[in-house]
Design a protein around this motif. Structure first.
Motif, PDB file in Angstrom:
ATOM      1  N   TYR A 138      45.689   6.258 100.333  1.00 21.66           N
ATOM      2  CA  TYR A 138      46.605   5.261 100.894  1.00 21.66           C
ATOM      3  C   TYR A 138      45.770   4.079 101.381  1.00 21.66           C
ATOM      4  N   LYS A 153      55.062   7.432 103.468  1.00 26.62           N
ATOM      5  CA  LYS A 153      54.564   6.066 103.626  1.00 26.62           C
ATOM      6  C   LYS A 153      53.108   6.009 104.054  1.00 26.62           C
ATOM      7  N   THR A 154      52.625   7.051 104.686  1.00 23.25           N
ATOM      8  CA  THR A 154      51.250   7.044 105.175  1.00 23.25           C
ATOM      9  C   THR A 154      50.566   8.359 104.832  1.00 23.25           C
ATOM     10  N   ALA A 155      49.226   8.327 104.872  1.00 24.64           N
ATOM     11  CA  ALA A 155      48.455   9.553 104.651  1.00 24.64           C
ATOM     12  C   ALA A 155      48.746  10.562 105.754  1.00 24.64           C
ATOM     13  N   TRP A 176      44.951  12.131  97.431  1.00 23.47           N
ATOM     14  CA  TRP A 176      45.901  11.031  97.584  1.00 23.47           C
ATOM     15  C   TRP A 176      45.227   9.944  98.415  1.00 23.47           C
ATOM     16  N   ARG A 226      54.200   9.285  96.866  1.00 23.66           N
ATOM     17  CA  ARG A 226      55.111   8.144  97.003  1.00 23.66           C
ATOM     18  C   ARG A 226      56.227   8.415  98.016  1.00 23.66           C
ATOM     19  N   GLU A 237      51.057   1.403  95.844  1.00 29.89           N
ATOM     20  CA  GLU A 237      51.608   2.719  96.144  1.00 29.89           C
ATOM     21  C   GLU A 237      50.439   3.698  96.238  1.00 29.89           C
ATOM     22  N   PRO A 238      50.635   4.861  96.862  1.00 27.07           N
ATOM     23  CA  PRO A 238      49.541   5.817  96.961  1.00 27.07           C
ATOM     24  C   PRO A 238      49.013   6.201  95.581  1.00 27.07           C
TER      25      PRO A 238
END
Length: 312
Positions: free
Chosen positions: A248, A55-57, A246, A52, A255-256
């Motif tokens: 995304y 914002k991105t993988a 995780w 969380r 959210e992830p």
């Protein structure tokens, strides 16, 4: 179920890619132990929070790489031993999150649109309406790749690691030679995407993008072509490989989504992964009907086959 072929061939200097650990170690000497990594151990809750925080993988992957001080190259003389044939434990079922509580549709926090899609899918299944996109014998694709209940091998070399699922000879290649992802202008959706990674001690960290949309498993949520994953693989004990994952996917996930996968080494030393494809049997051919159900094409069973079934 089909069993496995011996994977032969030379890739990046290793004659047989089935158990390359310690290939260059002197005869009779154990391979040197690998140094401990720098990425700290975290609880599942801490890993979910870590997802969380980014914002991105890509941002998460870069953060883990920074914790690992850029990662460490592998040498033939000191290789993690991931040899053997593994399978995802049947007790975990087919759900993407092996720790899904009973009575819960998913542990993912979905956007309203994709929550509604999931609820409809589950309601339709209760009515006998179900269509699985891999019913046509297409590869499952990643991240669904993680959930398939088939035999697996993991081939580690200094510059690539191969994650192999026996289903339709499905191989994910993780490049650990320092290369970046394919340039934006050359990207297009692929079943297993484009995977790059680095090693931190005995852990392999992987970032995958350039994926097709799909479903995580039957009665599970959808994912879109914007899906990306970060995985952290390690050998937890002599018989278990684990992967913190995780996911995304902005259109589908609010959210992830963090889950932990496990794969257990099987005891039969003679198991071999062989290529198999359900399309080899024409009686497996199915199509989706107008109301969304799955239907078989005309069977080719003979009258003699039908008579034998009637006697059972």
């Amino acid at each position: 179920m089909a069993r496995s072929t011996v994977l032969a061939g030379a890739v990046i200097g290793c004659t047989l890619l089935v158990a390359c650990a310690g290939t260059n170690a002197p005869a009779g000497d154990p391979a040197p132990a690998r140094a401990a990594g720098s990425i700290p151990d975290r609880t599942p809750e801490q890993n979910a929070e870590l997802g969380r925080q980014h914002k991105t993988a890509q941002a998460l992957y870069e953060a883990l790489k920074a914790e690992a001080k850029g990662g460490q190259p592998l040498a033939w003389a000191a290789m993690p031993d991931w040899s053997g044939v593994y399978s995802r434990p049947a007790a975990k079922g087919f759900t993407f999150d092996p720790d899904l509580p009973a009575g819960v549709l998913t542990t993912a926090k979905l956007t309203p649109e994709y929550q509604a899609r999931l609820e409809k899918r589950v309601a339709d299944v209760k009515k006998g309406i179900e269509w699985d996109p891999i019913s046509t014998c297409a590869p499952p694709g990643h991240p669904r790749w993680l959930t398939e209940p088939f035999l697996r091998e993991f081939v580690v070399t200094p510059n690539q690691t191969w994650l192999i699922n026996e289903m339709v000879n499905d191989v994910r290649r993780v490049y650990t030679d320092g290369r970046a992802h394919v340039p934006d202008e050359d990207r297009y959706p692929l079943y297993n995407g484009d995977s790059i990674g680095f090693w931190d001690g005995d852990r392999l960290v992987v970032h995958t993008n350039q994926l097709m949309g799909g479903i995580y498993q039957r009665s599970n949520p959808d994912y879109t072509e914007q899906v990306e994953t970060v995985e952290m693989w390690r050998k937890a004990d002599e018989k278990t490989l684990t992967a913190d994952v995780w996911v995304y996917d902005p259109p589908a996930l609010a959210e992830p989504w963090h889950v932990k996968q496990s794969y257990v080494k099987l005891s039969d030393p003679d198991l071999r992964i062989r290529y198999w494809n359900c399309a080899e049997n024409q009686n497996n051919a199915v199509y989706q009907t107008g109301d969304g159900t799955t239907q078989f094409n005309n069977f080719t069973f003979t009258a003699q086959d039908d008579a034998r079934r009637g006697q059972r």
